[in-house]
Enzyme design. Structure first.
Site, short mmCIF file in Angstrom:
data_model
loop_
_atom_site.label_atom_id
_atom_site.label_comp_id
_atom_site.label_asym_id
_atom_site.label_seq_id
_atom_site.Cartn_x
_atom_site.Cartn_y
_atom_site.Cartn_z
N GLU A 147 43.33 38.46 52.79
CA GLU A 147 42.79 39.53 52.33
C GLU A 147 41.40 40.02 52.88
OE1 GLU A 147 42.82 41.08 47.70
OE2 GLU A 147 41.20 39.41 48.02
N ARG A 341 29.67 38.90 50.44
CA ARG A 341 30.84 38.50 51.59
C ARG A 341 31.85 37.96 50.93
NH1 ARG A 341 27.22 33.66 53.40
NH2 ARG A 341 27.07 33.49 51.46
N LYS A 342 33.06 38.00 51.73
CA LYS A 342 34.29 37.78 51.28
C LYS A 342 34.56 36.21 50.30
CE LYS A 342 38.42 38.45 50.32
NZ LYS A 342 38.76 39.30 49.08
N VAL A 343 33.84 35.40 50.93
CA VAL A 343 33.70 34.16 50.27
C VAL A 343 32.36 33.70 49.88
CG1 VAL A 343 34.09 31.49 50.60
CG2 VAL A 343 35.57 33.00 51.62
#
Length: 347
Positions: A147, A341-343
């Site tokens: 993703e 952020r994504k993570v």
């Protein structure tokens, strides 16, 4: 409005969901094997550990476990382990850790500690070889693919379906209620485009939004609030329909937009009184779900009828598109929300 590539990733990943959900159902046997291992070691109760969108999926699983399996279930507070060093006796307990990335240090520590203290641990993750998956005794794959958008879309809906297939298999089910979920998901996206666009035109200048739902759909209300906050920077609060009447309704007026998740079943029926109350106070109500047509609302986004416990998998789809389109209409790029952020790694 931002032109060009803004929201490209989120748009694409919303559109991938019908295929991903259909393909996940086809791998039900893999999830059923994990469920069989759990059924061989029947737990006294279940605990669920998660953060962010995955925490909303975990709440959905809590309802599944309590209603479909008849087991008490609770949501873990990771900080009791990571900050305070709590090490409770977890013999005969099922711990399900839910994480899209499988990389959050707090969930990893909670899972490792729970396994050491006797729990049967299951990781539900979109990353097959993640630290979390390696730490848990068993793993349920989400299989949504990588993703790229910061705001979770396909990983969220696929996690819901993976959790449903897991719990359904523990009780001996064969996934009958979700056999056609891919087609229903495609219909839920295709048939709601016009009403989503109407809702965007109506709510693009909103300053205050309340999201609400009951039962299984409360998880959708929480995820809807998160999506609106992280993509459009809207001041959004989520409440159970019951809690809404206990005090927060006093802050509702004609300047409040209310996004109500209302699918057929006990939860949807219980939403009628809260929606009557907020509408009477002048709130502008958007009802989403298979029971939307029966609700007191200014705009309705109707979805296909399903078993109530399956509805959240479809409810979130037009809500994701609403969040995407509202962000673009308000001049923001939902693929690059500020400060995110994504993570996210927490302890």
């Amino acid at each position: 409005m931002i032109e060009g590539k803004a929201g490209r990733n989120m748009t694409a990943e919303i559109g991938e969901q019908p295929r991903i959900l259909a393909e996940l159902v086809e791998t039900r046997a893999e999830i059923a094997a994990v469920a069989e291992a759990v059924a061989r070691r029947p737990p006294r109760f279940a605990l669920l550990a998660a953060r962010g969108s995955s925490d909303h999926a975990a709440l959905y699983a809590k309802y599944l476990i309590e209603v479909l399996l008849g087991l008490p279930a609770g949501l873990v507070s990771p900080s009791t382990t990571t900050l305070y060093g709590a090490r409770p006796d977890l013999r005969d307990v099922l711990l399900v850790s839910v994480s899209q990335s499988g990389g959050s240090p707090d969930l990893l520590e909670v899972t490792e500690a729970a396994r050491e203290r006797g729990a049967l641990t299951v990781a539900v993750s979109n990353t097959p070889d993640s630290p979390l998956t390696r730490a848990a005794e068993l793993a349920v794959p989400v299989k949504a693919g990588e993703e790229h958008a910061v705001a979770a879309t396909k990983t969220y809906s696929a996690t819901l379906l993976a959790l449903y297939l897991f719990v359904d298999a523990v009780r001996g089910g064969i996934g009958t209620e979700v056999a056609d979920i891919g087609r229903l998901a495609q219909h839920s996206l295709d048939s709601t485009e016009a009403e989503v666009a109407r809702a965007v035109d109506r709510y693009r200048f909103a300053d205050r939004v309340i999201t609400t739902g009951r039962g299984y759909s409360y998880a959708t209300a929480l995820e809807a609030a998160l999506k609106l906050a992280e993509t459009s920077y809207l001041a959004t609060r989520a409440y159970s329909g019951a809690d809404l009447l206990h005090g927060p309704v006093a802050a509702v007026d004609e300047d409040t937009a209310v996004l109500a998740i209302t699918s057929e079943g006990n939860g949807g029926t219980a939403m009628r009184d809260p929606l009557d109350a907020v509408a009477a106070r002048g709130a502008d109500v958007l009802a989403v779900g298979s029971a939307a047509s029966a609700m007191r609302a200014a705009v309705r986004i109707e979805l296909p009828r399903t078993a109530e416990e399956v509805a959240p998998i479809l409810e979130i789809l037009p809500v994701q598109r609403l969040a995407l389109s509202l962000a673009l209409a308000r001049g923001f790029d939902p693929d690059n929300p500020r400060g995110l952020r994504k993570v996210t790694k927490t302890r």
